[in-house]
Scaffold this motif. Structure first.
Motif, PDB file in Angstrom:
ATOM      1  N   ILE A   9       0.855  -1.194   0.000  1.00  0.00           N
ATOM      2  CA  ILE A   9       0.000   0.000   0.000  1.00  0.00           C
ATOM      3  C   ILE A   9       0.885   1.237   0.000  1.00  0.00           C
ATOM      4  O   ILE A   9       1.595   1.507   0.978  1.00  0.00           O
ATOM      5  N   GLY A  12       5.341   5.133  -2.857  1.00  0.00           N
ATOM      6  CA  GLY A  12       6.406   6.110  -2.629  1.00  0.00           C
ATOM      7  C   GLY A  12       7.731   5.373  -2.723  1.00  0.00           C
ATOM      8  O   GLY A  12       7.795   4.238  -3.238  1.00  0.00           O
ATOM      9  N   ALA A  13       8.796   5.998  -2.205  1.00  0.00           N
ATOM     10  CA  ALA A  13      10.125   5.388  -2.295  1.00  0.00           C
ATOM     11  C   ALA A  13      10.148   4.010  -1.642  1.00  0.00           C
ATOM     12  O   ALA A  13      10.615   3.030  -2.239  1.00  0.00           O
ATOM     13  N   ASN A  34      -2.413   8.135  -5.791  1.00  0.00           N
ATOM     14  CA  ASN A  34      -2.123   9.049  -6.905  1.00  0.00           C
ATOM     15  C   ASN A  34      -2.195   8.330  -8.251  1.00  0.00           C
ATOM     16  O   ASN A  34      -2.187   7.106  -8.316  1.00  0.00           O
ATOM     17  N   GLY A  45      15.149  16.709  -2.635  1.00  0.00           N
ATOM     18  CA  GLY A  45      16.391  17.408  -2.966  1.00  0.00           C
ATOM     19  C   GLY A  45      16.178  18.507  -3.980  1.00  0.00           C
ATOM     20  O   GLY A  45      16.980  18.637  -4.907  1.00  0.00           O
ATOM     21  N   ASN A  50      18.364  13.766  -3.414  1.00  0.00           N
ATOM     22  CA  ASN A  50      19.543  13.362  -2.641  1.00  0.00           C
ATOM     23  C   ASN A  50      19.188  12.001  -2.024  1.00  0.00           C
ATOM     24  O   ASN A  50      18.594  11.935  -0.966  1.00  0.00           O
ATOM     25  N   GLN A 131      -7.372   4.151  -3.214  1.00  0.00           N
ATOM     26  CA  GLN A 131      -7.012   4.378  -1.813  1.00  0.00           C
ATOM     27  C   GLN A 131      -7.468   3.181  -0.992  1.00  0.00           C
ATOM     28  O   GLN A 131      -8.629   2.781  -1.065  1.00  0.00           O
ATOM     29  N   GLY A 169       3.724   6.201   4.077  1.00  0.00           N
ATOM     30  CA  GLY A 169       4.400   7.442   4.453  1.00  0.00           C
ATOM     31  C   GLY A 169       3.870   7.983   5.766  1.00  0.00           C
ATOM     32  O   GLY A 169       3.091   7.316   6.472  1.00  0.00           O
ATOM     33  N   ALA A 173       4.122  16.846   4.077  1.00  0.00           N
ATOM     34  CA  ALA A 173       3.786  17.154   2.683  1.00  0.00           C
ATOM     35  C   ALA A 173       2.546  16.389   2.232  1.00  0.00           C
ATOM     36  O   ALA A 173       2.596  15.611   1.267  1.00  0.00           O
ATOM     37  N   SER A 360       6.569  20.606   6.050  1.00  0.00           N
ATOM     38  CA  SER A 360       7.623  19.771   6.643  1.00  0.00           C
ATOM     39  C   SER A 360       8.064  18.702   5.658  1.00  0.00           C
ATOM     40  O   SER A 360       7.282  18.268   4.818  1.00  0.00           O
ATOM     41  N   VAL A 362       9.611  15.666   6.715  1.00  0.00           N
ATOM     42  CA  VAL A 362       9.353  14.317   7.252  1.00  0.00           C
ATOM     43  C   VAL A 362       8.494  14.377   8.515  1.00  0.00           C
ATOM     44  O   VAL A 362       8.169  15.451   9.009  1.00  0.00           O
ATOM     45  N   THR A 387       6.849  -0.065   6.334  1.00  0.00           N
ATOM     46  CA  THR A 387       8.133   0.439   5.839  1.00  0.00           C
ATOM     47  C   THR A 387       8.115   1.961   5.761  1.00  0.00           C
ATOM     48  O   THR A 387       7.040   2.573   5.680  1.00  0.00           O
ATOM     49  N   GLU A 389       8.452   6.028   6.085  1.00  0.00           N
ATOM     50  CA  GLU A 389       8.206   7.142   7.007  1.00  0.00           C
ATOM     51  C   GLU A 389       7.054   6.909   7.985  1.00  0.00           C
ATOM     52  O   GLU A 389       6.935   7.634   8.967  1.00  0.00           O
ATOM     53  N   LEU A 402      15.732   8.924   2.697  1.00  0.00           N
ATOM     54  CA  LEU A 402      15.540   8.034   1.543  1.00  0.00           C
ATOM     55  C   LEU A 402      16.319   6.733   1.732  1.00  0.00           C
ATOM     56  O   LEU A 402      15.831   5.665   1.349  1.00  0.00           O
ATOM     57  N   ALA A 405      14.067   4.704   3.574  1.00  0.00           N
ATOM     58  CA  ALA A 405      12.950   4.239   2.730  1.00  0.00           C
ATOM     59  C   ALA A 405      13.398   3.024   1.893  1.00  0.00           C
ATOM     60  O   ALA A 405      12.711   2.001   1.846  1.00  0.00           O
TER      61      ALA A 405
END
Ligand SMILES: Cc1cc2nc3c(=O)[nH]c(=O)nc-3n(C[C@H](O)[C@H](O)[C@H](O)COP(=O)(O)OP(=O)(O)OC[C@H]3O[C@@H](n4cnc5c(N)ncnc54)[C@H](O)[C@@H]3O)c2cc1C
Length: 418
Positions: A9, A12-13, A34, A45, A50, A131, A169, A173, A360, A362, A387, A389, A402, A405
């Motif tokens: 689910i 993201g990274a 998304n 970054g 980064n 979702q 996550g 953000a 923010s 994180v 996993t 964040e 990252l 992540a």
């Protein structure tokens, strides 16, 4: 051989990496709110991504996972060199700048595109604009409650999954899709979650120093919590209305966030000339004081030392604290210059808050180490993994988040599919 069915689910990274790892041995479905994967990754970054750092990541983390030893086990297995080799094997060219690793293209899209390509190569079934609303466990299998955003339709997916990897996550953000759903799933299963707070964000200060005069300066900063030293950081300070910002502030913000939540007092002490000792600053200012003429403005004390904008702010602070309305000219004796030097090296500001999640990078807090095994599976709910964040581990700026992540995604992906 019967392959396991795994649901991941969040694309993201950490979710993409978990899906890639799991797909070596299992059938994997990747659900994402998304339309496309890696929306946050593309912003990292400043769009350059980064994605790792040359330093040992462990000292750069806070939270229960770092205190429990889970974090060190994850990083030991998936250290920087192993992650670099993995990205190389995917076909990513990278380079190192100021200790941080970036794609050679200096474009976060290169990292995202290469991950999407590997997801396709490994046959991961991507479900965009879906979702996950709930996770249910019945007779040893997991079932998902789905909301199809495109069709505005809810459905119960009757596909039984052998394992679920939650990679939703944190809350930072939120426009990128991370709105804290993983905490909700964890709490529904009775797992404990350390209160999520904004981190890698600006600090708020009522001090008039932080006015509309936007200034940047290279400084070193110390954070004090209840008057005890907590941490220090060096780098570019950004002086904005309402409080300080910049990477050196971001790195202290998680600690400040937690302390303020606990009702403790916070202040920062800024050294505006970290490369000089206080007696060197004294000699410098003494030479300047001798040159000041009657018609010179107070900022002349810092000509050649600070930018005009920074001098204005510093002079206002000095006026308030030391000169109390008197002109600088003619009163700069050794005692006063000593006080000014001391202030330049230790200017204190009260901190009363931090930036909101919206600005923010994180989240500090999240799913606690006490409910997890070292492979990031739940102790209470076998087959449920977390996993990235959404876990209680937040790192400094510089590629550390990252790294976590990637490493946590690999840990959970390999374990879930084993
Ligand atoms: C502006 C910015 C710059 C940054 N720069 C850097 C940097 O240069 N280096 C660095 O190391 N770190 C950086 N970070 C931090 C880093 O990006 C994050 O720590 C990392 O991306 C977290 O990855 P994740 O997979 O855990 O979560 P996310 O990337 O937040 O991914 C979670 C995904 O899950 C999806 N999702 C959430 N809930 C559901 C649900 N119920 N159903 C389906 N999908 C769901 C979301 O839409 C999202 O795509 C930055 C962060 C920001 C905001």
């Amino acid at each position: 051989m019967i392959l396991k069915n795994i649901a991941v689910i969040g694309a993201g990274a950490s979710g993409m990496m978990a899906a890639i790892a799991a797909a070596e041995n299992a059938r994997v479905c990747l659900f994402e709110k998304n339309e496309f994967p890696g929306r946050k990754l593309l912003q990292t970054g400043n769009g350059k991504c980064n994605f790792l750092n040359e330093s040992d990541p462990l000292p750069h983390f806070r939270g229960s996972l770092s205190d429990s030893g889970i974090l060190s086990a994850v990083f030991e297995k998936y250290d920087r060199d192993r992650i670099l080799r993995l990205f190389s094997s995917f076909g990513l060219l990278y380079h190192k700048k100021n200790g941080g690793y970036y794609p050679r293209s200096d474009s976060a899209a290169s990292v995202n595109d290469i991950l999407i390509e590997v997801l396709k190569d490994r046959g991961v079934l991507f479900h965009p604009q879906v979702q996950v609303k709930g996770i249910e466990k019945r007779e040893g299998s997991f079932y998902l409650d789905l909301f199809h955003l495109k069709h505005n339709k809810r459905s119960k997916d009757e596909t039984p999954f052998d394992a679920v990897i939650v990679a939703t996550g944190g809350k930072a953000a939120p426009k990128t899709g991370s709105t804290g759903d993983g905490y909700y799933f964890a709490e529904k299963f009775g797992l404990s979650v350390a209160r999520p707070l904004p981190a890698l964000t600006r600090l708020l200060s009522p001090d008039p120093f932080f006015n509309d005069n936007t200034v940047r300066a290279y400084v070193s900063v110390k954070l004090f919590i209840d008057d005890s030293f907590s941490a220090s950081s060096k780098g570019e300070l950004q002086v904005n209305a309402g409080g300080p910002s910049g990477i050196c502030i971001f790195d202290l913000s998680g600690r400040a966030s937690r302390a303020l939540k606990e009702g403790r007092s916070c202040r920062i002490s800024v050294d505006f000339l970290p490369e000089l000792e206080e007696d060197e600053v004294f000699s410098l200012l003494k030479k300047r004081a001798d040159k000041i003429r009657e018609e010179d403005p107070p900022t002349a004390l810092f000509t050649g030392i600070f930018s005009e904008r920074l001098s204005v702010n510093i002079c206002e602070k000095l006026e308030n604290l030391l000169f109390k309305g008197r002109s600088f000219h003619g009163i700069l004796n050794d005692t006063l210059i000593k006080d000014v030097s001391n202030l330049i090296k230790n200017m204190c500001f009260e901190i009363t808050g931090t930036g909101e999640f919206v600005i923010s990078q994180v989240t500090s807090g999240g799913i606690s180490a006490e409910c997890l095994n070292p492979d990031l599976s739940s102790k209470k709910v076998p087959g449920l993994y977390f996993t990235g964040e959404c876990l209680d581990a937040d790192g400094d700026c510089g590629g550390f988040n990252l790294h976590f992540a990637w490493a946590s995604g690999l840990t959970a992906g390999v374990a879930a599919s084993a």
